[in-house]
Enzyme design. Sequence first.
Site, PDB file in Angstrom:
ATOM      1  N   TYR A  48       0.813  -1.228   0.000  1.00  0.00           N
ATOM      2  CA  TYR A  48       0.000   0.000   0.000  1.00  0.00           C
ATOM      3  C   TYR A  48       0.840   1.268   0.000  1.00  0.00           C
ATOM      4  O   TYR A  48       0.374   2.332  -0.425  1.00  0.00           O
ATOM      5  CB  TYR A  48      -0.963  -0.011   1.188  1.00  0.00           C
ATOM      6  CG  TYR A  48      -0.309   0.055   2.546  1.00  0.00           C
ATOM      7  CD1 TYR A  48       0.020   1.281   3.128  1.00  0.00           C
ATOM      8  CD2 TYR A  48      -0.030  -1.105   3.272  1.00  0.00           C
ATOM      9  CE1 TYR A  48       0.601   1.346   4.386  1.00  0.00           C
ATOM     10  CE2 TYR A  48       0.551  -1.041   4.522  1.00  0.00           C
ATOM     11  CZ  TYR A  48       0.875   0.181   5.074  1.00  0.00           C
ATOM     12  OH  TYR A  48       1.465   0.246   6.319  1.00  0.00           O
TER      13      TYR A  48
ATOM     14  N   HIS B  34      -5.289  -2.228  11.209  1.00  0.00           N
ATOM     15  CA  HIS B  34      -6.003  -0.983  10.910  1.00  0.00           C
ATOM     16  C   HIS B  34      -5.179   0.250  11.258  1.00  0.00           C
ATOM     17  O   HIS B  34      -5.019   1.163  10.435  1.00  0.00           O
ATOM     18  CB  HIS B  34      -7.326  -0.932  11.681  1.00  0.00           C
ATOM     19  CG  HIS B  34      -8.396  -1.765  11.067  1.00  0.00           C
ATOM     20  ND1 HIS B  34      -9.678  -1.827  11.566  1.00  0.00           N
ATOM     21  CD2 HIS B  34      -8.395  -2.595   9.984  1.00  0.00           C
ATOM     22  CE1 HIS B  34     -10.408  -2.637  10.822  1.00  0.00           C
ATOM     23  NE2 HIS B  34      -9.650  -3.127   9.872  1.00  0.00           N
TER      24      HIS B  34
ATOM     25  N   LYS C 245     -14.921  -1.445  10.640  1.00  0.00           N
ATOM     26  CA  LYS C 245     -15.036  -1.629  12.090  1.00  0.00           C
ATOM     27  C   LYS C 245     -14.365  -2.935  12.497  1.00  0.00           C
ATOM     28  O   LYS C 245     -14.265  -3.846  11.664  1.00  0.00           O
ATOM     29  CB  LYS C 245     -16.494  -1.587  12.540  1.00  0.00           C
ATOM     30  CG  LYS C 245     -17.378  -2.700  11.932  1.00  0.00           C
ATOM     31  CD  LYS C 245     -17.223  -4.029  12.639  1.00  0.00           C
ATOM     32  CE  LYS C 245     -17.845  -5.161  11.917  1.00  0.00           C
ATOM     33  NZ  LYS C 245     -17.449  -6.492  12.423  1.00  0.00           N
TER      34      LYS C 245
END
Length: 313
Positions: free
Chosen positions: A56, A75, A93
Amino acid sequence: MKPLRCAVIGVGYLGKFHAQKYAKIPGCELVAVVDSRQDVADAVAQSLGCRAVTDYRELLGQVDAVSIVVPTQAHYAVCIEFLRAGVHVLVEKPMTTTLAQADELIALAAEKGLVLAVGHLERFNPAALALEPLLDDPRFIDSSRLAPFKPRATDVSVLLDLMIHDVDLILSLVDSEVESVDCSGARVLTNDIDIANARIRFANGCVANVTASRVSAKSERKMRVFQSQACHSLDFQARTLTTYRGAVDPMAAPENAIERHEQSFGEADPLYSEIVDFVDSIRQQRQPKVTGRAGRRALEAVQRITEATRLIS
């Protein structure tokens, strides 16, 4: 209007759906999809006509907004790099694994004037949206979220996997702070909690009874909200909202003391609505429907429930 350059980080089961939605939104350019598995990234990228990336970090400075759909434990690490690079973030979430991490992300997004949204999908269910204007001081809430066992998402307990959906929605409906929680749960097929029931008491007197299971024979996602003279029953799967109200004079005709009104919302795409809300919040420079602070509040509540859980052996 200049196209919003978007990417999805993590295109497994859920992430590939994020990518499909961005590809459909007018004014969005799906620049790339990212997955550590080259074959997975290639397959999604080929179907949507964008780049396939395995790291990424290659996209830092090349995109304006990202969905982060990697495992929960990653995350924070992925979010903070994109926020530091000035990129708007929609993170699935639970937003992080700790409150300290959530606080850091929220502060950084605010400092840089970036949108930080959290993927609590049930907020965009049309039945839940229709409920909001009908509520007036909820007094008791009962919810159940049951699912058959699937190996996916067993890296966290059922509290963080499933119950957090209902906890987030309940927190958005009850205008009060959580006063106390207690919970009972059991391990069934994994080394973590697979089925649990929690009781949440709010400072204003409202009580919520929340059940979640990932080891059930059938799938069920329902919630009932009781308030003075009314009960609202939601079926998230069927996308229906049924309201029961007391008649003006229930004693005049006891057989008709309760009036029933059902709304059905047909086909809907809550994930598309969620991503459109994220994109619009960037363009309109406003808060998303589910902010980083809302995501943190849900995480904090579920952590309190986890700490209060008594394991049934």
